[in-house]
Write a protein that holds these residues in place. Structure first.
Motif, mmCIF file in Angstrom:
data_model
loop_
_atom_site.group_PDB
_atom_site.id
_atom_site.type_symbol
_atom_site.label_atom_id
_atom_site.label_comp_id
_atom_site.label_asym_id
_atom_site.label_seq_id
_atom_site.Cartn_x
_atom_site.Cartn_y
_atom_site.Cartn_z
ATOM 1 N N HIS A 208 0.858 -1.182 0.000
ATOM 2 C CA HIS A 208 0.000 0.000 0.000
ATOM 3 C C HIS A 208 0.898 1.238 0.000
ATOM 4 C CE1 HIS A 208 -3.545 -2.432 1.937
ATOM 5 N NE2 HIS A 208 -2.939 -3.079 0.953
ATOM 6 N N GLY A 209 1.333 1.613 -1.198
ATOM 7 C CA GLY A 209 2.340 2.650 -1.347
ATOM 8 C C GLY A 209 1.897 4.009 -0.831
ATOM 9 N N ILE A 210 2.781 4.657 -0.083
ATOM 10 C CA ILE A 210 2.491 6.003 0.408
ATOM 11 C C ILE A 210 2.539 6.995 -0.753
ATOM 12 C CG2 ILE A 210 3.191 7.794 2.022
ATOM 13 C CD1 ILE A 210 2.111 5.116 3.233
ATOM 14 N N THR A 211 3.530 6.853 -1.617
ATOM 15 C CA THR A 211 3.599 7.704 -2.808
ATOM 16 C C THR A 211 2.419 7.417 -3.725
ATOM 17 O OG1 THR A 211 6.010 7.635 -2.621
ATOM 18 C CG2 THR A 211 5.093 8.491 -4.681
ATOM 19 N N ARG A 212 2.030 6.145 -3.831
ATOM 20 C CA ARG A 212 0.866 5.748 -4.635
ATOM 21 C C ARG A 212 -0.371 6.532 -4.211
ATOM 22 N NH1 ARG A 212 -3.658 2.706 -4.055
ATOM 23 N NH2 ARG A 212 -4.299 1.305 -5.751
ATOM 24 N N LEU A 216 -2.262 9.246 -6.723
ATOM 25 C CA LEU A 216 -3.639 9.035 -7.192
ATOM 26 C C LEU A 216 -4.542 10.190 -6.766
ATOM 27 C CD1 LEU A 216 -4.224 5.194 -6.703
ATOM 28 C CD2 LEU A 216 -3.498 6.440 -8.757
ATOM 29 N N ARG A 217 -4.296 10.726 -5.583
ATOM 30 C CA ARG A 217 -5.078 11.891 -5.136
ATOM 31 C C ARG A 217 -4.784 13.093 -6.022
ATOM 32 N NH1 ARG A 217 -3.039 12.261 -0.573
ATOM 33 N NH2 ARG A 217 -1.793 14.170 -0.684
ATOM 34 N N PHE A 218 -3.514 13.313 -6.319
ATOM 35 C CA PHE A 218 -3.139 14.440 -7.188
ATOM 36 C C PHE A 218 -3.679 14.247 -8.600
ATOM 37 C CE2 PHE A 218 0.834 14.864 -4.348
ATOM 38 C CZ PHE A 218 0.149 15.688 -3.465
ATOM 39 N N MET A 224 -7.737 13.936 -13.870
ATOM 40 C CA MET A 224 -7.470 12.655 -14.526
ATOM 41 C C MET A 224 -8.362 11.591 -13.901
ATOM 42 S SD MET A 224 -3.276 12.721 -14.634
ATOM 43 C CE MET A 224 -2.381 14.246 -14.972
ATOM 44 N N GLN A 225 -8.758 10.620 -14.681
ATOM 45 C CA GLN A 225 -9.561 9.520 -14.168
ATOM 46 C C GLN A 225 -8.638 8.456 -13.581
ATOM 47 O OE1 GLN A 225 -12.985 9.831 -14.241
ATOM 48 N NE2 GLN A 225 -12.426 11.847 -15.059
ATOM 49 N N GLU A 280 6.082 19.223 -6.320
ATOM 50 C CA GLU A 280 5.675 20.547 -5.867
ATOM 51 C C GLU A 280 4.836 20.467 -4.587
ATOM 52 O OE1 GLU A 280 2.932 24.317 -7.449
ATOM 53 O OE2 GLU A 280 3.653 22.795 -8.875
ATOM 54 N N GLU A 281 3.824 19.606 -4.587
ATOM 55 C CA GLU A 281 2.921 19.508 -3.437
ATOM 56 C C GLU A 281 3.607 18.852 -2.243
ATOM 57 O OE1 GLU A 281 -0.033 20.923 -3.224
ATOM 58 O OE2 GLU A 281 0.332 21.695 -5.248
ATOM 59 N N SER A 282 4.464 17.873 -2.469
ATOM 60 C CA SER A 282 5.148 17.198 -1.382
ATOM 61 C C SER A 282 6.127 18.123 -0.675
ATOM 62 C CB SER A 282 5.864 15.953 -1.893
ATOM 63 O OG SER A 282 4.943 15.001 -2.373
ATOM 64 N N ARG A 283 6.775 18.977 -1.443
ATOM 65 C CA ARG A 283 7.686 19.946 -0.835
ATOM 66 C C ARG A 283 6.917 20.910 0.065
ATOM 67 N NH1 ARG A 283 11.691 20.009 -5.897
ATOM 68 N NH2 ARG A 283 13.641 19.653 -4.764
#
Length: 287
Positions: A208-212, A216-218, A224-225, A280-283
């Motif tokens: 259950h990837g944290i980056t995943r 997907l939220r972004f 995007m679908q 950008e958002e992670s920073r």
């Protein structure tokens, strides 16, 4: 410069760090881990990694020797002491080192967990030249154990998969089970069809990837679908784009699968855009 590492409550030079030969991670792969990226000297997605760590420990009935607040402080201290601007913090918690080797779990009251952390300096982690050209993957049979949702240190087969890819002149391998892609050797896998991002749904079959979760939220926020479903290597080869995500690669385009180019054979616009958004958002949210 000698790195400062953390072992069971102490900050030590890496040359002085020691763990018992009876530690169950060494003898039984009885441990879990997390890897948190560092950008601009700050931790990326730390709350997600801390939460997944708790879940992994709970699934293995293993006590956590530190609170989330203490863990954050240890991460920050290691980043500061080692002068990490871009890099990684590796964390491992094991069931500890009993007096001797035994298949039965030791009593947690008398055998405390082992906790180890160290940093890896990775200048240019965000501005990776690999992301500009994309990576090549091969497909291999998924021969791992059934609880891939627990982030354990049982990484022998993924390591073998990396070496299979290297031998084939590729960068990584996508694992296939019952005809469908599960994930990469150390990452989650995706294809793009039109405006739709397709990736396997969460289950015990994949990490259950944290980056995943963030990507997907972004993707949805960017109109995007997203479809969480199984897909085959054959479908992936006909996709417009493909990419992987992980804490250390962020969003990495895949340009070739089993020797066949994906789309135009170059990083696609969706993968490129998602990488830009994620960084950008992670920073902005880094701690």
């Amino acid at each position: 410069m000698t790195r400062t590492v953390y072992v069971n409550g102490d900050y030590l030079p890496e040359t002085e760090a020691k763990v018992s030969i009876f530690d169950r991670a060494f003898l039984m792969a009885d441990g879990v881990y997390e890897v948190t990226s560092v950008l601009d000297g700050k931790l990326i997605d730390f709350p997600g990694h801390a939460k997944r760590l708790e879940r992994s420990l709970s699934e293995l009935d293993m006590p956590n020797p530190v609170t989330t607040e203490e863990l954050l402080e240890i991460h920050r201290e290691l980043v500061a002491r080692n002068g990490i601007e871009e890099g990684l913090v590796y964390l491992q918690i094991t069931r500890g080192a009993p007096a001797d080797r035994d298949f039965a779990f030791p009593d947690p009251e008398t055998t405390p967990p082992t906790i180890v952390l160290f940093t890896q300096n990775k200048p240019g982690l965000a501005a990776s030249p690999v992301a500009e050209k994309g990576i090549k993957v091969i497909s291999i049979e998924d021969q791992r154990w059934g609880r891939r949702d627990i982030k354990t240190v049982q990484l022998l087969y993924p390591s073998m998969g990396k070496m299979m890819a290297k031998k084939a002149g590729a960068d990584d391998a996508w694992m296939v089970e019952d005809g469908f892609v599960t994930e990469g050797t150390s990452n989650n896998a995706y294809i793009v069809k039109g405006n739709t991002i397709v990736t396997r749904a969460l289950s015990n079959d994949i990490l259950h990837g944290i980056t995943r979760a963030a990507v997907l939220r972004f993707a949805e926020e960017a109109q995007m679908q997203v479809e969480e479903r199984n897909y085959s290597i054959e479908e992936a080869k006909t996709a417009d784009e493909a990419f992987i995500t992980s804490a250390s690669t962020f969003v990495m385009p895949v340009v070739e699968i089993d020797g066949a180019p994906v789309g135009a054979g170059t990083p696609g616009p969706k993968a490129r855009r998602l990488r830009e958004i994620y960084l950008e958002e992670s920073r902005k949210a880094a701690v």
